[in-house]
Design a protein around this motif. Structure first.
Motif, short mmCIF file in Angstrom:
data_model
loop_
_atom_site.label_atom_id
_atom_site.label_comp_id
_atom_site.label_asym_id
_atom_site.label_seq_id
_atom_site.Cartn_x
_atom_site.Cartn_y
_atom_site.Cartn_z
N SER A 128 0.92 -1.25 0.02
CA SER A 128 -0.02 0.16 -0.11
C SER A 128 0.82 1.11 0.15
CB SER A 128 -0.72 0.01 1.17
OG SER A 128 -0.17 0.05 2.50
N PHE A 203 -10.11 -3.81 -3.43
CA PHE A 203 -9.05 -3.38 -4.14
C PHE A 203 -9.11 -3.73 -5.82
CE2 PHE A 203 -7.67 -4.50 -0.06
CZ PHE A 203 -6.73 -3.12 0.35
N TYR A 285 -2.31 -5.18 -4.51
CA TYR A 285 -1.79 -3.95 -4.65
C TYR A 285 -1.40 -3.42 -6.03
CZ TYR A 285 -1.85 -4.23 0.53
OH TYR A 285 -2.17 -4.35 1.96
#
Length: 347
Positions: A128, A203, A285
């Motif tokens: 992140s 995400f 991510y």
């Protein structure tokens, strides 16, 4: 551009991309001979390539380099999945110990003038805290502790050490984005081939791809040019995971993050795909790399963008319904077990 007559040794030719690159290199007019090395013979046609059965973990590789008077070494045998290697310990041996022995052989050699290493953007990790785009000077924001990412980082460290000890040898390190194409077998390709694709709830990672043909071409380009250094290699642009899945016409099942590792275990056991910890982080991510140096210093321009590489991969992917029920059942059971475990921890 260097003169003709190169003698090129390629490691990892038992795998498809290694074999295909060795054939492509042998067809280049700047190359006189190509020697392909691996512990088992390639399964496909290797054309004019001379195959030598040798284990790069063994010092015998130094004798092969000396006997063949090799001047260019292309290292392609760093593998990404423990399953294909026979387990994590064997994978680490092949990747790290094999690289150390190969570099020791190159260091002893008086004929080697150029080392090309196929590395990976996985060395940047995925978290992140990542920047929008990694440049070659940057490192991971979190320490890489496991698997392929850790191996690739160690391999690059040994390569840098070799470059310091042998400054007369040109060293070119290619940090390649995830390679995709009709013939690619990899954790990412297996993930997108699943009949139902799990995602991490909340995400939508950014993805970059390199087409398999561009991988072969950038390796050839690196062999026949005098440019050295470390270069990110990827097709232009990015795709969001949600865009990629829509373009495949696949169904998705968003999983809460606490259930993802359990599902990773299920699909590894079912041999549907390999969900290693670094793979899970990447699919949470994502990752982006800056390719300015690739274009301006290395002088390489991929034919395919990220989107067109993915489109070519998808166009050769027939619609699949077989196995959907098994995956959905596994998802349901994994989610239920993870939820029970989470509730138990809160009691």
């Amino acid at each position: 551009m260097s003169g003709a007559g190169k003698v090129v040794l390629v490691t990892g030719v038992s795998r498809d991309l290694g074999r295909r690159f060795a054939r492509a290199a042998a067809a280049d007019p700047a190359v006189d001979r190509v020697i392909g090395v691996d512990v088992v013979p390639p399964r496909g046609d290797i054309g004019e390539v001379s195959f030598v059965r040798a284990d790069i973990r063994n010092p015998v590789i130094a004798k092969v380099i000396a006997r063949e008077d090799v001047d260019t070494v292309v290292h392609m045998s760093v593998i990404a999945t423990p399953g294909s290697a026979g387990g994590r310990m064997t994978m680490k041996e092949l990747n790290v110990i094999g690289t150390m022995q190969l570099l020791a052989a190159c260091q002893q050699s008086r004929s080697v003038q150029h080392l090309v290493v196929k590395s990976t953007t996985t060395v940047y990790g995925a978290s992140s805290r990542d920047p929008a785009m990694f440049t070659e000077e940057m490192g991971p924001k979190r320490q890489l502790r496991t698997g392929y990412a850790k191996d690739a980082t160690e391999v690059e460290a040994y390569v840098r050490g070799f470059a310091r000890r042998r400054p007369d040898v040109r060293v070119t390190t290619l940090r390649c984005a995830n390679v995709l194409g009709p013939h690619v077998e990899s954790p990412v390709a297996s993930y997108f081939r699943m009949p139902v694709i799990p995602t991490v709830l909340g995400f939508d990672p950014r993805l970059q791809f390199l087409h398999e043909e561009d991988l072969l071409e950038v390796l050839r380009h690196a062999v026949v040019t005098d440019v050295h250094g470390t270069f990110n290699v990827a097709g232009d642009g990015i795709l969001m995971l949600s865009q990629a899945i829509r373009r495949l016409g696949r169904s998705t099942v968003p999983l809460p993050s606490f259930a993802v590792s359990g599902f990773g275990s299920f699909i590894r056991q079912a041999r549907l795909a390999d969900f290693s910890p670094e793979q899970l982080a990447f699919l949470t991510y994502g990752r982006g790399v800056d390719t300015t140096r690739m274009r301006e210093e290395l002088g390489f321009h991929p034919v395919h963008t990220t989107a067109s590489a993915f489109a070519d991969f998808g166009s050769n992917l027939p619609p699949r319904t077989h196995g959907s029920e098994r995956v959905l059942d596994g998802l349901t059971r994994t989610l239920a077990a993870a939820t029970d475990e989470s509730r138990g921890a809160l009691r």
